[in-house]
Design an enzyme around this catalytic site. Sequence first.
Site, PDB file in Angstrom:
ATOM      1  N   PHE A   1      48.709  58.191  56.189  1.00 41.37           N
ATOM      2  CA  PHE A   1      48.209  59.439  56.575  1.00 41.37           C
ATOM      3  C   PHE A   1      48.232  60.832  55.874  1.00 41.37           C
ATOM      4  O   PHE A   1      48.400  61.898  56.258  1.00 41.37           O
ATOM      5  CB  PHE A   1      48.770  59.430  58.194  1.00 41.37           C
ATOM      6  CG  PHE A   1      48.430  58.736  59.033  1.00 41.37           C
ATOM      7  CD1 PHE A   1      47.306  57.733  59.543  1.00 41.37           C
ATOM      8  CD2 PHE A   1      49.860  58.160  59.217  1.00 41.37           C
ATOM      9  CE1 PHE A   1      47.444  56.749  60.160  1.00 41.37           C
ATOM     10  CE2 PHE A   1      49.766  56.287  59.990  1.00 41.37           C
ATOM     11  CZ  PHE A   1      48.162  55.870  60.226  1.00 41.37           C
TER      12      PHE A   1
ATOM     13  N   ASN B   1      31.872  47.149  58.861  1.00 41.31           N
ATOM     14  CA  ASN B   1      32.486  46.221  59.460  1.00 41.31           C
ATOM     15  C   ASN B   1      33.657  46.952  60.986  1.00 41.31           C
ATOM     16  O   ASN B   1      33.541  47.853  61.362  1.00 41.31           O
ATOM     17  CB  ASN B   1      34.518  45.891  59.140  1.00 41.31           C
ATOM     18  CG  ASN B   1      34.668  44.549  59.452  1.00 41.31           C
ATOM     19  OD1 ASN B   1      34.696  44.387  60.936  1.00 41.31           O
ATOM     20  ND2 ASN B   1      35.584  43.595  58.992  1.00 41.31           N
TER      21      ASN B   1
ATOM     22  N   THR C   1      37.232  47.310  62.343  1.00 34.36           N
ATOM     23  CA  THR C   1      37.993  46.730  61.361  1.00 34.36           C
ATOM     24  C   THR C   1      37.941  48.736  61.662  1.00 34.36           C
ATOM     25  O   THR C   1      38.433  50.038  62.298  1.00 34.36           O
ATOM     26  CB  THR C   1      38.510  47.021  60.280  1.00 34.36           C
ATOM     27  OG1 THR C   1      37.035  47.085  59.396  1.00 34.36           O
ATOM     28  CG2 THR C   1      39.141  46.077  60.052  1.00 34.36           C
TER      29      THR C   1
ATOM     30  N   GLY D   1      33.179  58.040  55.168  1.00 35.01           N
ATOM     31  CA  GLY D   1      34.448  58.190  55.856  1.00 35.01           C
ATOM     32  C   GLY D   1      34.433  58.261  57.082  1.00 35.01           C
ATOM     33  O   GLY D   1      33.957  59.080  57.889  1.00 35.01           O
TER      34      GLY D   1
ATOM     35  N   GLU E   1      39.392  59.704  59.269  1.00 37.03           N
ATOM     36  CA  GLU E   1      40.187  60.831  59.984  1.00 37.03           C
ATOM     37  C   GLU E   1      39.809  61.274  60.817  1.00 37.03           C
ATOM     38  O   GLU E   1      39.680  62.434  61.816  1.00 37.03           O
ATOM     39  CB  GLU E   1      39.687  61.849  58.212  1.00 37.03           C
ATOM     40  CG  GLU E   1      41.475  61.104  57.277  1.00 37.03           C
ATOM     41  CD  GLU E   1      40.697  62.614  56.108  1.00 37.03           C
ATOM     42  OE1 GLU E   1      42.419  63.048  55.748  1.00 37.03           O
ATOM     43  OE2 GLU E   1      40.507  61.902  55.258  1.00 37.03           O
TER      44      GLU E   1
END
Length: 745
Positions: A259, A639, A642, A709, A712
């Site tokens: 993280f 996916n 996930t 992405g 976060e």
Amino acid sequence: MTTHAKTPVDPAPSVPVGGAVGRPVDRRDGHAKVTGAARFSAEHHYPDLTYATMVHATIARGTITAIDTAAAVAVPGVVAVLTHLNAPRIRPVRKGNIVRDLGPSVSGTEVNYLNTDQVFWDGQPIAVVVAQTSVAANEAAPLVTVTYREQQARVDFAAEQHNATPAKGDLTFAGTKKKGDAEAALATAQVSVDLRYTTPGLQHNTIEPHATIAVWSGDHLTVHDTTQSTDASHKYLAWRFGVPAAQVRVRAEFVGGAFGGKFAVWPGTVIAAMAAKAVGRPVRLALSRKAVSRAAGGRTASTNRIALGATRDGRLTALIQDSITHVGSVGGLLEATSSPARHLYGAKNMLTRQNLVEMDLLPNTWLRAPGEAIGSFVLESAMDELAYELAMDPIDLRMRNEPATDPTSGKKFSQRMLREAFEAGAERFGWADRNPSPRSMRDGEWLVGMGAATAYHPVLRLVADVKVRLSNDGTALVQCGFHEMGMAAATVQAQIAADALGIAYEKVRVEYGDSDLPPGPMAGNSNQTATVATSVLAACAELTRKVTALARKTGTTGQEPAATLRAAHTPFLEASVGSTSRLGSLRSQGRFLATFLKDQRWSKAARGAQFCEVRVNADTGELRISRWLGMFDVGHIINPKTAASQLRGSIVMGIGMAMSEQTLVDPRNGRTMSAGLDSYYLPVHADIPPIDVAWLNEPDKSMPLGIIGLGEVGMTGVAAAIANAVYHATGRRIRDLPISLDKTL
């Protein structure tokens, strides 16, 4: 010495050829982790392995005048005690150019560990005990006695804020951003709010604490380390110890969470390598929870002024955010707290300023969604307050201020579907059933409230070197030094490669987590999947061209690739992106700059809508989250299984930030008082409601496979949604995190 071990790969479920991307495939590392087959950094075995424990300074600033190790050395099993008086000399930290040479720039601090008598924060490692057993090392470490000459230290954030100075910013983020005259527009606004919000420091508490095993063989160094950047770490260690980078190998096949806290190189990694060199034996240095809190940085505290001005119909005329955060006197990072304010809403006049105060504390570092986690709490709470001032639905206020282009840069959005996310989320959550008046909804003794907030995190792509090998048995091997920290990185890259090569998913093997492999990017800033995918797709395209050319020669056009290789009596074909030669390194830098400049043509970000329902006990103030929905605009999902896990995990971290987590620093001496899970409160299963996550699954056409992405973005907006829901339930506005019991009573 151990031999080169391949990353364990579990049998994969059968997936149709050409249909891997977009399927909910199980994580490849799952079986190895739940059965204990996966070896983490502290679990590798070497002959004559020794164990190390660090000794920490007990003052915030000063000079060591004497250090007595006699009692520690006398403990049975102790091999050595290293201090600044007898530790190996290594090169000091070099400040590198992050574009030209990432390695030297990733030090967590600027301190030359065990090579200086200076102390820069309470908790700085000043000695290390090396012993035959961890029991002996832990027994001996407290017996090292140290005498100091103390200096006045700056450790009280509240008292030091008047010394804050404007931040300079960096390659991607300016310290100050201005559009129009925001202060004048605020003064003349028909409706306005001018508010102050604070957030405390936060600590990393990953499942796997920081740990290192260091082994020297002559001038070759092998390090098993809990890092999320093997390439940068091995360059950094090579510089510090004065050996060629090719003689340093950093391995991190499995990392139990990071993280952001394991991107920089912290004292334990360097000291383990120093100790191994000094004693001539492998050294294992595994930090305790308390040691992690004292020797590895976390998130800075912050104070924020935010002011919004608007017309009576809800059009923003002014947006101001002034933030103060702190860094250490020997390092630290700018926390981009005004990032959401600069990009989310179309205010006519804007002013955002980042200010830094330097303190004698452990330097701060990245923690999931750095900047945006704080900034979204501040901005989205203020937007909710303005909505109530306007007697307007909070979602309606946001939608009225949706910009056509980026509010500060004027760039076009590569993709922006925030309006669609809020519309879909509001319907799914039942937002229309909400009575808008505070303290108007009740279920027995429980006051019920609903809150919403926008999630936001920018998109970043770096560069990755990749090698792909296609064999005549129908299998493929993908090699890249990227990182697996629980987000299924190897799984999704196998899915991408399988479809790109036109072979079955279960035929693709992936090797990662090793600096001996082609260099991969850091696993941070939600960049890794898109960065590695860019190179995997390029390598697979080159392989496909080679196979096609070979098929023409062998008359096997239209057949599977393996048949072509067998017909040509070719055992395998390879394609690479990048190389570790000097010329290859220069080309990689060129690829980074080209990608960066290309991406800078657009305003790119992951976005979403967070919806929260809370229940607050009218008598006791007990706060419970009863429902959650996150609806996200995060591009094409590789996916779904996930991805959902990543988003839920981020939301859980946001709940911790909102409700319980805070780094407690003694303002008299700078000591971390919450150094351990007995005093730093993380959310547990009973604190977390069922979390519903969904996404629009619309590809961003400017990104490889439309990937954005998402690791976060799920944390952003969470704290604000909770605070907004608490206000709706109780009529009590919370502007200072965490939302503890005393604030809801």
